[in-house]
Scaffold this active site. Structure first.
Site, short mmCIF file in Angstrom:
data_model
loop_
_atom_site.label_atom_id
_atom_site.label_comp_id
_atom_site.label_asym_id
_atom_site.label_seq_id
_atom_site.Cartn_x
_atom_site.Cartn_y
_atom_site.Cartn_z
N HIS A 254 -2.54 -1.10 -3.47
CA HIS A 254 -3.69 -0.14 -3.34
C HIS A 254 -3.32 1.21 -4.30
O HIS A 254 -2.49 1.73 -4.25
CB HIS A 254 -3.76 0.50 -1.85
CG HIS A 254 -4.06 -0.52 -1.15
ND1 HIS A 254 -3.90 -0.74 0.26
CD2 HIS A 254 -4.91 -1.88 -1.40
CE1 HIS A 254 -4.42 -2.01 0.71
NE2 HIS A 254 -4.96 -2.47 -0.22
N SER B 229 0.83 -1.32 -0.05
CA SER B 229 -0.12 0.11 0.08
C SER B 229 0.74 1.26 -0.10
O SER B 229 1.80 1.42 -0.75
CB SER B 229 -0.98 -0.12 1.23
OG SER B 229 -1.97 1.00 1.24
N ASP C 191 -4.91 -4.47 5.51
CA ASP C 191 -5.09 -5.38 4.49
C ASP C 191 -3.90 -6.36 4.10
O ASP C 191 -2.90 -5.95 4.39
CB ASP C 191 -5.43 -4.51 3.26
CG ASP C 191 -6.02 -5.54 2.15
OD1 ASP C 191 -6.51 -6.58 2.21
OD2 ASP C 191 -6.05 -4.85 0.81
#
Lengths: 281, 193
Positions: B39, B12, B132
């Protein structure tokens, strides 16, 4: 004797469950993406407090309303108005002018879910002066989704996003012209669905629906395996007039279709295809 | 040692730099396919593909619907789609709900890879500011796959590695260059040719 792993047992039970759904209720998910089905059914199993797919099978075979819930879980309800604005913009520029040449065009929106794409299409057609003489067929296998689509009432939270989409899609008016606010919901202008016929239809098992000038089926094929994609494209091919348009989701294609030679590509990025005229190369 | 079929990577905030550094030492005939969820804004063009292609020996492309992943190739999840791994190593893209506020979601990639090919997957969690990937990495670990997390000290944003370490108790917590070395060893073992 070998010992099956928990994942192997799970997959055996999954196959049996899909067989039961098919034999019991006629809904055939056996050619859907396995990873997709497994995720959705695991979710269904957990919210119902069940320990295995065998228990899910037992439940849905003896309880029709639970079967309906399961169907709802397996249908994709993630949709939005003017999703992929660039697609609508291209549709407006490259397809609508040709649809206008037909006196009474027919459009089939296959897998319409809760209706957002239907109303987007209707708005676009109205702005192009084509809505009144166009017949739209909007179909889905999920009864609850169709009911919601017919009502055309949506949460207000998303309107800001839809408004941006609408503008990017080449909208000619103010998006607020098309809905009114009731509490924390919006009701889409009922006039938009005057020529829309909502119907239950299952792409996997049902026959040809109508002969139409355009089919829109977006983000449905991605959940099917290659064989099922081929079968559904065959169904679309039979349903389109020569010169008719087929529009798919941004990541979908005719790559796995034995009928791809019958189409020419109008816009590959926006997934707009046209069925060739007789004798056209 | 287990024989692996696939590497899945989740990153991310700070991910792009980390991914580039991690993959730079890998040769173009690297023996495993690599699938990445980074992401990314739903509206963005997938500039990562161009950038990584310019700077890596590996071939880099956006993951395509129904594509079967191949060794020596890096597949980047497209903006606004989840990536599922099927048993035959083909990719299914999905527009389903966001998971951990993300689409693509790292957990979804890891979870489907874990269920489809179990102990034959290598899962790697890199830098990021959310949770995540942690649950997905645990699923890979539970099935006997190889699990690796970037050391929180090295990561540009330590939150995601820290949560992944706590949740999944990975096989290795390493720096990027150590992970590259490990990948070379693991792929060599898989592909003795």
């Amino acid at each position: 004797m070998k010992t099956p792993s928990p994942d192997e047992i799970n997959k055996i039970e999954l196959d049996l469950l899909l067989e039961a759904v098919y034999k019991g209720y006629g809904f055939d998910f056996r050619n859907y993406s396995k990873a997709h089905i497994l995720r959705r059914l695991t979710y269904f199993q957990n919210v119902n407090g069940l320990q295995s797919f065998s228990q899910v099978q037992d439940l849905i075979l003896h309880n029709k309303s639970k079967m309906k819930e399961l169907l709802g879980e397996l249908s994709i309800k993630v949709t939005e108005m003017f999703r992929d604005p660039a697609f609508y913009l291209t549709l407006r520029k490259r397809v609508i002018p040709l649809l206008k040449t037909y006196p009474f065009p027919k459009i089939w929106i296959a897998g319409c879910s809760t209706g957002e794409e239907v109303y987007s299409m209707a708005i676009l057609l109205r702005e192009e002066g084509l809505l009144k003489r166009t017949q739209i067929f909007a179909t889905d296998f999920n009864e609850k989704a169709i009911e919601k689509a017919k009502k055309g009432v949506y949460s207000i939270d998303k309107i800001k996003h839809y408004t941006v989409n609408y503008q990017k899609a080449g909208g000619k008016n103010s998006f607020s012209d098309y809905y009114r606010v009731i509490d924390n919901r919006v009701e889409i202008d009922p006039g938009l669905r005057q020529n829309v016929q909502f119907a239950l239809h299952n792409l996997v098992s049902d026959a040809k629906f109508e002969t139409v000038n355009m089919i829109s089926c977006r983000n449905v094929l991605i959940y099917f395996n290659k064989e099922l994609q081929d079968r559904v494209i065959n169904l679309f091919t039979d349903s389109l007039i020569n010169g008719g348009y087929l529009v798919l989701g941004m990541k979908e294609s005719l790559l796995f279709s034995s009928k791809s030679g019958l189409y020419k590509t109008i816009d590959n990025d926006r997934k707009i295809f046209q069925k060739k005229l007789l004798g056209e190369k | 040692m287990a024989r692996y079929k696939l590497v899945v990577i989740g990153a991310s905030a700070g991910g792009l730099t980390a991914i580039e550094k991690l993959l730079a030492p890998l040769p173009k005939d690297f023996g495993l396919p690599i699938v990445i969820v980074q992401h990314i804004s739903p509206d963005s063009e997938n500039y990562m593909v161009t950038l990584l292609n310019n700077n890596l020996a590996l071939r880099v492309k956006e993951a395509d619907e129904k594509e079967v992943v191949k060794p020596g190739t890096v597949y980047i999840a497209p903006p606004n789609f989840h990536v599922f791994i099927e048993e035959d190593l083909s990719i299914t893209l999905s527009v389903e709900e966001r998971v951990n506020f993300s689409r693509p979601s790292i957990d979804v990639l890891f979870e489907t890879a874990a269920i489809s090919i179990g102990n034959q997957v290598v899962g790697i969690v890199l830098t990021g500011g959310n949770q995540d990937g942690a649950m997905g990495l645990k699923m890979i670990k539970d099935r006997g796959g190889l699990t690796i997390v970037q050391s929180a000290e090295e990561a540009q944003v330590a939150i995601m590695p820290s949560i992944a370490i706590k949740t999944s108790h990975p096989d290795y917590v390493l720096t990027l260059s150590q992970i590259s070395d490990l990948l070379l060893r693991v792929a060599g073992d898989f592909n003795p040719m």
